[in-house]
Design a protein around this motif. Structure first.
Motif, PDB file in Angstrom:
ATOM      1  N   TYR A 151     -24.845   3.958  -6.142  1.00 54.54           N
ATOM      2  CA  TYR A 151     -24.498   2.982  -5.742  1.00 54.54           C
ATOM      3  C   TYR A 151     -24.953   2.824  -4.948  1.00 54.54           C
ATOM      4  N   HIS A 152     -25.894   2.953  -4.044  1.00 50.74           N
ATOM      5  CA  HIS A 152     -26.875   2.883  -2.960  1.00 50.74           C
ATOM      6  C   HIS A 152     -27.780   2.049  -3.477  1.00 50.74           C
ATOM      7  N   ASP A 153     -27.147   1.107  -3.415  1.00 53.66           N
ATOM      8  CA  ASP A 153     -28.398  -0.094  -4.121  1.00 53.66           C
ATOM      9  C   ASP A 153     -29.235  -1.313  -2.943  1.00 53.66           C
ATOM     10  N   GLY A 154     -30.207  -0.729  -2.150  1.00 49.39           N
ATOM     11  CA  GLY A 154     -30.546  -1.157  -0.703  1.00 49.39           C
ATOM     12  C   GLY A 154     -30.944  -0.188   0.785  1.00 49.39           C
ATOM     13  N   GLN A 155     -31.164  -0.731   1.494  1.00 44.83           N
ATOM     14  CA  GLN A 155     -32.117   0.085   2.251  1.00 44.83           C
ATOM     15  C   GLN A 155     -31.471   0.474   3.546  1.00 44.83           C
ATOM     16  N   PHE A 156     -29.979   0.199   3.429  1.00 44.13           N
ATOM     17  CA  PHE A 156     -28.499   0.756   4.722  1.00 44.13           C
ATOM     18  C   PHE A 156     -29.438   1.179   5.895  1.00 44.13           C
ATOM     19  N   VAL A 157     -30.512   0.362   6.387  1.00 46.36           N
ATOM     20  CA  VAL A 157     -30.619   0.742   7.327  1.00 46.36           C
ATOM     21  C   VAL A 157     -30.443   0.893   8.780  1.00 46.36           C
ATOM     22  N   TYR A 158     -29.176   0.660   8.752  1.00 47.53           N
ATOM     23  CA  TYR A 158     -28.593   0.657   9.857  1.00 47.53           C
ATOM     24  C   TYR A 158     -27.956   2.213   9.774  1.00 47.53           C
ATOM     25  N   TRP A 159     -27.454   2.606   8.932  1.00 51.31           N
ATOM     26  CA  TRP A 159     -26.668   4.471   8.775  1.00 51.31           C
ATOM     27  C   TRP A 159     -28.156   5.043   9.320  1.00 51.31           C
ATOM     28  N   GLY A 160     -30.007   4.576   8.857  1.00 51.71           N
ATOM     29  CA  GLY A 160     -30.383   5.724   9.655  1.00 51.71           C
ATOM     30  C   GLY A 160     -30.405   5.214  10.594  1.00 51.71           C
ATOM     31  N   TYR A 161     -30.669   4.125  11.022  1.00 52.26           N
ATOM     32  CA  TYR A 161     -30.571   3.619  12.298  1.00 52.26           C
ATOM     33  C   TYR A 161     -29.750   4.661  13.407  1.00 52.26           C
ATOM     34  N   MET A 162     -28.561   4.520  13.078  1.00 52.27           N
ATOM     35  CA  MET A 162     -27.178   5.468  13.543  1.00 52.27           C
ATOM     36  C   MET A 162     -26.853   6.816  13.626  1.00 52.27           C
ATOM     37  N   PHE A 163     -26.935   7.343  12.783  1.00 54.09           N
ATOM     38  CA  PHE A 163     -27.044   8.093  12.393  1.00 54.09           C
ATOM     39  C   PHE A 163     -27.933   9.134  12.161  1.00 54.09           C
ATOM     40  N   GLY A 164     -29.364   9.021  12.229  1.00 49.17           N
ATOM     41  CA  GLY A 164     -30.725   9.814  12.382  1.00 49.17           C
ATOM     42  C   GLY A 164     -31.428   9.711  10.809  1.00 49.17           C
ATOM     43  N   GLY A 165     -31.033   9.098   9.583  1.00 46.04           N
ATOM     44  CA  GLY A 165     -31.551   9.614   8.887  1.00 46.04           C
ATOM     45  C   GLY A 165     -31.006   9.528   7.405  1.00 46.04           C
ATOM     46  N   PHE A 166     -30.689  10.227   6.091  1.00 43.81           N
ATOM     47  CA  PHE A 166     -30.098   9.886   5.059  1.00 43.81           C
ATOM     48  C   PHE A 166     -30.228  11.185   4.366  1.00 43.81           C
ATOM     49  N   PRO A 167     -29.264  12.368   4.654  1.00 42.02           N
ATOM     50  CA  PRO A 167     -27.381  11.548   4.942  1.00 42.02           C
ATOM     51  C   PRO A 167     -27.464  11.535   6.563  1.00 42.02           C
ATOM     52  N   GLY A 168     -28.596  12.374   7.717  1.00 37.57           N
ATOM     53  CA  GLY A 168     -28.516  12.504   8.685  1.00 37.57           C
ATOM     54  C   GLY A 168     -27.951  13.201   9.456  1.00 37.57           C
ATOM     55  N   VAL A 169     -27.350  12.818  10.407  1.00 37.53           N
ATOM     56  CA  VAL A 169     -26.027  14.009  11.234  1.00 37.53           C
ATOM     57  C   VAL A 169     -24.666  14.032  10.220  1.00 37.53           C
ATOM     58  N   VAL A 170     -24.325  13.202   9.823  1.00 37.78           N
ATOM     59  CA  VAL A 170     -22.879  13.425   8.372  1.00 37.78           C
ATOM     60  C   VAL A 170     -23.214  14.740   7.366  1.00 37.78           C
ATOM     61  N   LYS A 171     -23.305  15.793   8.193  1.00 34.67           N
ATOM     62  CA  LYS A 171     -22.851  17.158   6.645  1.00 34.67           C
ATOM     63  C   LYS A 171     -22.001  16.560   6.049  1.00 34.67           C
ATOM     64  N   SER A 172     -20.911  15.860   5.583  1.00 33.92           N
ATOM     65  CA  SER A 172     -20.199  16.111   4.573  1.00 33.92           C
ATOM     66  C   SER A 172     -19.032  15.335   5.121  1.00 33.92           C
ATOM     67  N   VAL A 173     -18.183  14.311   4.316  1.00 36.81           N
ATOM     68  CA  VAL A 173     -17.388  13.580   4.365  1.00 36.81           C
ATOM     69  C   VAL A 173     -16.336  13.794   3.176  1.00 36.81           C
ATOM     70  N   GLU A 174     -15.099  14.160   3.843  1.00 32.94           N
ATOM     71  CA  GLU A 174     -13.898  14.462   2.756  1.00 32.94           C
ATOM     72  C   GLU A 174     -12.257  13.972   2.820  1.00 32.94           C
ATOM     73  N   ALA A 175     -12.428  13.774   2.181  1.00 32.10           N
ATOM     74  CA  ALA A 175     -10.437  13.222   1.344  1.00 32.10           C
ATOM     75  C   ALA A 175      -9.406  14.775   1.704  1.00 32.10           C
ATOM     76  N   VAL A 176      -9.073  15.067   2.879  1.00 33.53           N
ATOM     77  CA  VAL A 176      -7.821  16.154   3.134  1.00 33.53           C
ATOM     78  C   VAL A 176      -6.351  15.302   2.214  1.00 33.53           C
ATOM     79  N   ASP A 177      -6.291  14.756   2.635  1.00 33.56           N
ATOM     80  CA  ASP A 177      -5.666  13.814   1.228  1.00 33.56           C
ATOM     81  C   ASP A 177      -5.476  12.647   1.880  1.00 33.56           C
ATOM     82  N   GLU A 178      -4.422  11.807   0.898  1.00 34.07           N
ATOM     83  CA  GLU A 178      -4.504  10.828   0.376  1.00 34.07           C
ATOM     84  C   GLU A 178      -5.174   9.661   2.107  1.00 34.07           C
ATOM     85  N   TYR A 179      -4.742  10.361   2.723  1.00 31.47           N
ATOM     86  CA  TYR A 179      -4.133   9.314   4.298  1.00 31.47           C
ATOM     87  C   TYR A 179      -4.954   9.376   4.551  1.00 31.47           C
ATOM     88  N   THR A 180      -5.434  10.791   4.603  1.00 34.27           N
ATOM     89  CA  THR A 180      -6.936  12.186   5.663  1.00 34.27           C
ATOM     90  C   THR A 180      -8.796  11.836   5.785  1.00 34.27           C
TER      91      THR A 180
END
Length: 551
Positions: A151-180
């Motif tokens: 569903y990466h339908d678009g340019q999402f340029v702000y992500w590139g601006y603020m996080f240094g590209g795709f995927p950029g500086v973020v290595k991973s995003v994980e759900a530790v539990d339902e609310y973490t």
């Protein structure tokens, strides 16, 4: 401010202090204005009055939104609306750039600054009735950062601006539990928390994204105080109150954003009573609002810059002497006096003086046509040259009358032998074409998103963002010395050291002269007296859930 939140105290270790930038300085330019004192008096008076629920607020603006998926736009007209519908993990305090909890009620970071853990608010639902939880957060971030996401339908340029590209500086995003949720970074990113509070990173319903696919931008679904109802392109966008909003139901029943491109026509509708508030106020309308019995003027805290970008990829703007000559040719003071109603100050840096890291010691390029002619001759253009000067079609907070400003610049350039043909396009096309680098010179500007210098200097002038098709750096200026300074500033956690790096950066930019920085404005807004508790944000858009209408 009537704030309906119940916020737990959040203990945040000292390493995030860099991100919590207050806006006391950002209001400095407005403090001398009578409106500032009036707003403070009004605010105290309103605290003694019980707010009223109900009614429709009609907001008149100069241009339509481009899309209603904030992750896939860069324009303020889009985010002005999406801010009402989508919340982020964190947000800015009303009228400031200090961070406070939103969908995340608290957070903590590791000592090395590479791991960020967010504890999410429970019991929150998206407008479509689906549950907000850690999985929803992970879905949104993976959609933005991974180009191969379904569903990466678009340019999402702000992500590139603020996080240094795709995927950029973020290595991973994980759900530790339902609310973490846990974020792991590849390297330190000093403005990480401030970036997350920006409008583009509002959380959408994964169910809605899957349902609408590439048309999601026409059917936004968030957790915010207002829900999407209808969009009549070029005319209006209608929102209604979210009865189940986690902060409490907003006072207003509906908000309507109407498009009225002409400043004078928009002001006349405010006077007649058919709309309740406007931005893009013409300078000659400011005294009329001040003197009207049923109207009041509000000044947005200054955290912006309006500029003329010169495209390095188009001759003769690759020549630094030509760029410096253009800087000497433009009479900024007269432009601000005549076309900003004096509600601004001449710019010498791309960074506004309200932000920490501003370099006061830079000597501006003075208005000096003779010096400009001499530089052109040295560059090999003793008789000047022909070019194009692009002007925005709509008034913007940083440039209230772009077409007239372009005409004033055209006259200044004519005086040094530069014949500039003015061109313009509709707002969406203008943005697309300048991001593609089709212009010679183009007027544009920027309202800061997060109170961090990185949001101006890296986004607008780093070589990483000089990519045709999604350029934030529409001068297509590519400086290795500047890049090294800006990347070092991003990975330095000490704010004083970062400030010194940004001051050095401004020296490099000034020497290379990719822009004519024109002005830092205090954008005026006109309101009916019955509009209560409106507090303009320095980032250019604010939630309206605490605004109410006096009967």
């Amino acid at each position: 401010m009537f704030n309906k939140k119940s916020i737990a105290l959040v203990l945040i270790i000292a390493v995030v202090g860099f991100a919590l930038v207050g806006c006391g300085q950002s209001e400095k330019a407005a403090e001398q204005a009578p409106e500032k004192n009036q707003q403070q008096t009004e605010k105290k008076a309103q605290e003694k009055v019980k707010p009223k629920s109900g009614g429709t607020l009609v907001f008149g603006r100069g241009g339509d939104s481009v899309k209603l998926d904030p992750a896939d736009v860069t324009d303020g007209e889009s985010m002005k609306v999406t801010r009402q519908m989508l919340d982020g993990l964190v947000e800015y305090k009303p009228g400031e750039t200090e961070i406070e909890p939103a969908l995340a009620k608290s957070w903590e970071t590791s000592e090395d600054g590479l791991t960020w853990t967010f504890n999410l608010r429970k019991g929150v639902k998206f407008h479509d009735g689906t549950k907000f939880n850690a999985d929803a957060v992970v879905f949104n971030f993976k959609r933005w950062m991974n180009k191969d996401h379904k569903y990466h339908d678009g340019q999402f340029v702000y992500w590139g601006y603020m996080f240094g590209g795709f995927p950029g500086v973020v290595k991973s995003v994980e759900a530790v539990d339902e609310y973490t949720v846990k974020f792991t970074l590849k390297e330190k990113l000093a403005p990480f928390l401030a970036n997350l509070a920006m409008g583009p990173f509002g959380i959408s319903s994964p169910t809605a994204i899957k349902k609408y696919g590439e048309d999601y931008f026409k059917h936004p679904v968030g957790t915010g105080p207002f829900k999407f109802v209808k969009w009549v392109k070029g005319d209006r966008i209608i929102l209604e109150a979210n009865e189940d909003y986690w902060e409490g139901r907003p006072y207003l029943d509906k908000v309507v954003f109407r498009v009225i491109p002409d400043n004078t026509a928009r002001f006349m509708e405010l006077q007649s009573g058919s709309i309740d508030m406007i931005d893009g106020v013409n300078p000659n309308s400011v005294p009329q609002i001040r003197n009207a019995d049923k109207l009041k003027l509000s000044l947005r805290p200054s955290m912006n810059v309006g500029y003329l970008a010169m495209n390095f990829d188009k001759k003769p703007f690759g020549n630094v002497k030509v760029r410096r000559a253009i800087n000497h040719a433009i009479n900024k003071k007269e432009i601000i006096k005549g076309l900003y109603a004096g509600l601004g100050k001449p710019a010498k840096n791309p960074l506004p003086p309200s932000l920490w890291g501003y370099n006061e010691d830079i000597d501006p390029y003075e208005y000096n046509p003779e010096k400009a002619k001499k530089l052109l001759a040295e560059a090999g253009y003793p008789d000047g040259f022909k070019t194009t000067l692009w002007a925005m079609p709509n008034p913007r907070p940083y440039m209230p009358q772009p077409k007239l400003i372009a005409q004033a610049m055209q006259s200044d350039l004519e005086a040094i032998g530069v014949k500039a043909e003015i061109r313009s396009y509709d707002w969406g096309t203008y943005l697309q074409k300048t991001e593609n680098g089709e212009h010679d010179m183009a007027l544009l500007g920027w309202t800061g998103d997060n109170g961090d210098p990185d949001n101006f200097l890296y986004v607008l002038l780093d070589k990483d963002n000089a990519i045709k098709g999604s350029a934030g750096n529409i001068a297509f200026y590519k400086s290795d010395p500047l890049h090294e300074l800006l990347i070092k500033a991003q990975t330095t956690m000490d704010q004083e050291k970062r400030a010194e790096l940004y001051k050095k950066s401004q020296k490099v930019i000034h020497k290379d002269a990719p822009w004519v920085p024109v002005a830092h404005s205090n954008p005026p807004l006109g309101l009916k007296n019955k509009v209560m508790n409106y507090e303009p944000s320095p980032v250019g858009q604010e939630k309206l859930n605490d605004v109410w209408l006096k009967q």
